[in-house]
Design an enzyme around this catalytic site. Structure first.
Site, PDB file in Angstrom:
ATOM      1  N   LYS A 480      27.129 -10.995 -16.528  1.00  0.00           N
ATOM      2  CA  LYS A 480      26.046 -11.130 -17.501  1.00  0.00           C
ATOM      3  C   LYS A 480      26.081  -9.925 -18.430  1.00  0.00           C
ATOM      4  O   LYS A 480      25.750  -8.814 -18.021  1.00  0.00           O
ATOM      5  CB  LYS A 480      24.678 -11.208 -16.837  1.00  0.00           C
ATOM      6  CG  LYS A 480      23.556 -11.579 -17.844  1.00  0.00           C
ATOM      7  CD  LYS A 480      22.179 -11.275 -17.329  1.00  0.00           C
ATOM      8  CE  LYS A 480      21.731  -9.865 -17.666  1.00  0.00           C
ATOM      9  NZ  LYS A 480      21.602  -9.621 -19.130  1.00  0.00           N
ATOM     10  N   GLU A 556      25.047   2.217 -11.396  1.00  0.00           N
ATOM     11  CA  GLU A 556      25.113   3.366 -12.320  1.00  0.00           C
ATOM     12  C   GLU A 556      23.845   3.304 -13.133  1.00  0.00           C
ATOM     13  O   GLU A 556      23.675   2.443 -14.005  1.00  0.00           O
ATOM     14  CB  GLU A 556      26.367   3.268 -13.201  1.00  0.00           C
ATOM     15  CG  GLU A 556      26.721   4.589 -13.863  1.00  0.00           C
ATOM     16  CD  GLU A 556      26.388   4.614 -15.340  1.00  0.00           C
ATOM     17  OE1 GLU A 556      25.336   5.227 -15.662  1.00  0.00           O
ATOM     18  OE2 GLU A 556      27.129   4.054 -16.139  1.00  0.00           O
ATOM     19  N   CYS A 590      24.598   7.101 -21.375  1.00  0.00           N
ATOM     20  CA  CYS A 590      24.037   7.315 -20.042  1.00  0.00           C
ATOM     21  C   CYS A 590      24.171   8.757 -19.576  1.00  0.00           C
ATOM     22  O   CYS A 590      23.341   9.245 -18.804  1.00  0.00           O
ATOM     23  CB  CYS A 590      24.663   6.361 -19.041  1.00  0.00           C
ATOM     24  SG  CYS A 590      26.463   6.380 -19.042  1.00  0.00           S
ATOM     25  N   GLU A 687      13.971  10.197 -19.113  1.00  0.00           N
ATOM     26  CA  GLU A 687      15.097   9.979 -20.006  1.00  0.00           C
ATOM     27  C   GLU A 687      14.616   9.300 -21.289  1.00  0.00           C
ATOM     28  O   GLU A 687      13.831   8.353 -21.244  1.00  0.00           O
ATOM     29  CB  GLU A 687      16.130   9.092 -19.302  1.00  0.00           C
ATOM     30  CG  GLU A 687      17.357   8.774 -20.113  1.00  0.00           C
ATOM     31  CD  GLU A 687      18.319   7.856 -19.361  1.00  0.00           C
ATOM     32  OE1 GLU A 687      19.526   7.921 -19.632  1.00  0.00           O
ATOM     33  OE2 GLU A 687      17.854   7.066 -18.508  1.00  0.00           O
TER      34      GLU A 687
END
Length: 785
Positions: A480, A556, A590, A687
């Site tokens: 996906k 992750e 990231c 973040e």
């Protein structure tokens, strides 16, 4: 020899001669069990020929020894059917036969004379009949004269339906011209109809093949010369194939006799040979209606459907669509089909079939590598197109997309292609069971069907990082892509067919996380799930994986990567790398440097230089080659960045630069700099995933204190340190709690270096040899002798 076919048994009789053809007394009979998909040809090769020779010898011995019986044949059940040498006798009366009868008739005529039907007013011969017990796939519907239901062309052949609705699948079709094609190719163009520019070596091979054709046919060879219409027979086919294998460099090209029947003209045949010599399969091209645009001074095209079993198909709920938006101006690029739970089930079953019984399951590891190398080559050929699609779909600056988004994706496929035939176990010295001995060894085996869910910041690169390792290990995949940026993943699906990947190996389902992603995580046939995304979603996925079938999972997740800059650092380099660490890919990274710790004695000068350089950043259209900062990926993310900056100001951090949306059309956010950030502030903890630099100072020389602050986070993805003191640098790398630590550099990732985080940044590795372990299981085997 008389052949008798029934559901269970088949065989032959040897009889004494009389006035009839096969009515004399029986001398000897042999029989065998029949497979449900047995044909006359397979029965002949497997049983009738070898056992017939033995039977004749046995019959002669019986006669010589005076022991040969004379059993009068019974008339009971005898049928005197006409020979099938008349065309009407081998016509399939599809309106009269149920599924089993249809199957029996077709296989009874395989390969001589060939049962036939009329498709689209053309007589077509049918070969390779098999009973179909799976769900009816989506495909191209073809009218059949006399049938109440159309045939369906799909990735594994052509489905016909008996009067009871039961389906039969045929794998090969014979055309009126005498050409044989894969049934899955009917109504489609063969790969190789446009094979691009030929190399000098390829043109030389074509010239040599022309000479071979001339020597066989004794005529001048034109592009449309048909091998069989020019008088060639089956022995000529073998001669042609074997002579081509003798050409330099063609010994390992997988050319078989059947290829000649499927490409009967000189032009078709040479194109097929070229495709195979390049590592392709000569299989069908995709039949779909692509979205076609002229962007970036070039024509681009891509699919906007689901990709299942090497076909682009609509969702089971075709009204369910995703709108893809160009972040440069918020215009709609296209609508993309959105997968349902039913679509996920269909894709997983296709992947499971490919893993457990398809061509992929028996393919040599080195051949898997060839397909992956071929895919990388095709990605290289379409590099500018892929980069353009990535730019309009995700807002990536085109020059960065060329180098990183697409460039590193290609590198990843090539890196893992090289690993395919190097995955191996080990022998283990265990205690022997005296007086016997023991041999114990391990095997590395693929897991099975793997689900992959990827994010929107590097749409193609994140797909490649995970999928390449997954396929190198021998698994199949249901992926996906990001809901808001699925287009390069769909282009990759298209290229995978041209590269020759078998059906079911790669399946790509655009869709929402709550429906499509959740269905992948919950599916009992998915044995491993790889996910890149936020920590909260990762926690949900991990729970689903545990509750469904204890599937393996690698995650992750989020990051708040600390970057520590000491006062002895090369300040120019530190400023340059800190800006890249924060603003690279407009902060949608990231491993972005989520918080900078700058030693007090250089803090003010560092801030002054950073602000000065940040003001020089050119913001604009990502397709403009001079642009270095493009739009954020989608509106919801832009609004979160605005809110994030507002919280920082409210909590007392000093906004030095930026902090708001750029006053222009599109989803642009100013590169932003905050100073005077304390450890308890929201922006010091959470973040941003955007171009927001968070700067805190630390006392001169206090290494342990700054390390304590840097580690005081639940994230542990990446980190960095700038210093000329090698001892201090190594001390920081030892004490910092993150999966990656950069020293005097930042963002320096490589396909050969493992990548992954600690703590709530997840677990498991992408890239490097370690990534293979995420998609392999270890089996121990112990033998006593």
């Amino acid at each position: 020899i008389v052949t008798k076919l029934c559901l269970l048994l088949g065989g032959f009789s040897i009889f004494w001669a009389d006035d009839g053809l096969d009515t004399g007394p029986l001398l000897l009979q042999k029989q065998t069990e029949l497979d449900v998909n047995e044909t006359v040809e397979s029965l002949y090769n497997r049983f009738l020929f070898p056992e017939g020779i033995k039977g004749m010898a046995e019959a002669v011995d019986l006669i010589a020894n005076g022991k040969a019986p004379r059993e009068v044949q019974s008339e009971e059940g005898a049928s005197y059917e006409p020979m099938l040498n008349k065309k009407e006798s081998s016509m399939v009366k599809i309106d009269e036969l149920n599924g089993q009868q249809l199957h029996n008739f077709i296989r009874g005529c395989d390969k001589v004379p060939g049962a036939w039907i009329t498709l689209e007013e053309q007589p077509i011969k049918l070969y390779g009949s098999q009973r179909w017990t799976k769900d009816i796939p989506n495909g191209l519907e073809i009218p059949v004269i006399g049938a109440t239901r159309p045939a369906v062309v799909h990735s594994e052949g052509l489905l016909l339906f008996g009067t009871d609705g039961q389906a039969v699948n045929v794998t090969k079709l014979g055309l009126e011209s005498g050409k044989m094609i894969p049934a899955s190719n009917y109504g489609q163009d063969a790969v190789g109809s446009d094979i691009g520019e030929l190399s000098a070596a390829e043109q030389a091979v074509i010239d040599q093949i022309r000479t071979i054709w001339q020597s066989i046919l004794n005529i001048e060879i034109e592009e449309l010369t048909d091998f069989f219409k020019s008088g060639a027979g089956s022995m000529d086919v073998t001669r042609l194939v074997e002579e081509i294998k003798e050409l330099e460099g063609f010994a390992n090209v997988e050319l078989i006799n059947e290829d000649v029947y499927m490409a009967t003209t000189f032009d078709e045949f040479t194109k097929l040979v070229v495709v195979k010599s390049r590592g392709g399969s000569g299989g069908p091209q995709l039949v779909f209606t692509p979205v076609q645009l002229n962007v970036n001074k070039r024509d681009i095209s891509f699919a906007n459907q689901l990709f299942i079993n090497n076909q682009f198909i609509d969702s089971s709920n075709p009204q369910r669509v995703l709108k893809t938006v160009n972040p440069n101006d918020e215009s709609i690029i296209c609508e993309v089909q959105s997968a349902t739970k039913e679509d996920v089930d269909k894709a997983v079953n296709a992947a499971n079939d490919a893993f457990s019984g398809g061509e992929w399951a028996v393919m040599n590891a080195r051949d898997r590598g060839k397909l992956m190398f071929r895919l990388a080559d095709l990605m290289e050929q379409h590099k500018e197109e892929l980069a353009t699609i990535e730019s309009i779909d995700s807002g990536a600056v085109y020059t960065l997309a060329i180098k990183t988004h697409i460039g590193m994706s290609i590198d990843t496929w090539r890196y893992f292609a090289g690993w395919c035939d190097k995955i191996q176990g080990a022998t283990i010295p265990i205690n022997n069971a005296r007086p016997n001995r023991n041999l114990s060894f391990t095997k590395k085996e693929p897991i099975g069907v793997c689900g992959i869910i990827t994010p929107w910041n590097y749409p193609l690169m994140m797909v490649s990082w995970k999928m390449a390792a997954c396929l190198a290990a021998g698994n199949t995949v249901v992926l996906k892509p990001a809901q808001v940026s699925p287009l390069t993943a769909l282009k990759l699906a298209e290229l995978s067919v041209y590269a020759g990947f078998p059906p079911g190996v790669i399946n790509i389902l655009p869709g929402t996380g709550s429906v499509c992603g959740q269905a992948i995580a919950d599916h009992p046939l998915v044995r491993k799930l790889g996910f890149t995304g936020s920590t909260p979603i990762g926690q949900t996925i991990m729970k689903s994986c545990a509750e469904s079938n204890m599937k393996r999972v690698s995650l992750e997740l989020g990051g708040k990567s600390p970057l520590i800059i000491f006062n002895d650092a090369d300040l120019d380099r530190a400023v340059r790398n800190a800006m890249s660490g924060v603003f690279f890919n407009k902060g949608e990274n990231c491993i972005a440097a989520g918080r900078l710790f700058v030693e007090e004695s250089i803090h003010d000068e560092f801030v002054r230089r950073v602000v000065e350089e940040t003001k020089k950043i050119k913001i604009g259209d990502p397709l403009d080659r001079s642009t270095s900062h493009g739009p954020q990926n989608h509106r919801a993310h832009l609004e979160k960045l605005v809110e994030y900056a507002d919280i920082g100001v409210k909590e007392g951090a000093k906004l030095v630069y930026g902090g708001k949306q750029v006053d222009r059309p599109g989803l642009y956010f100013w590169p932003t700099i905050f100073t005077h950030v304390t450890d308890s502030m929201y922006i010091a903890i959470e973040e941003s995933f955007g171009p927001i630099m968070i700067i805190s100072s630390f006392p001169n020389g206090d290494v342990d204190e700054v390390l304590r602050r840097a580690n005081a986070t639940e994230f542990g993805l990446a980190s960095g340190v700038f210093t000329r003191d090698i001892s201090r640098a190594l001390y920081v790398t030892e004490k910092i709690n993150a999966g990656t630590c950069f020293v005097n550099c930042y963002n320096k990732t490589d396909v050969a270096a493992p990548f992954g985080g600690f703590k709530q940044s997840g677990f498991g590795k992408d890239l490097g040899q370690e990534a293979l372990n995420e998609y392999l299981k270890t089996k121990t085997i112990t033998i006593e002798y």
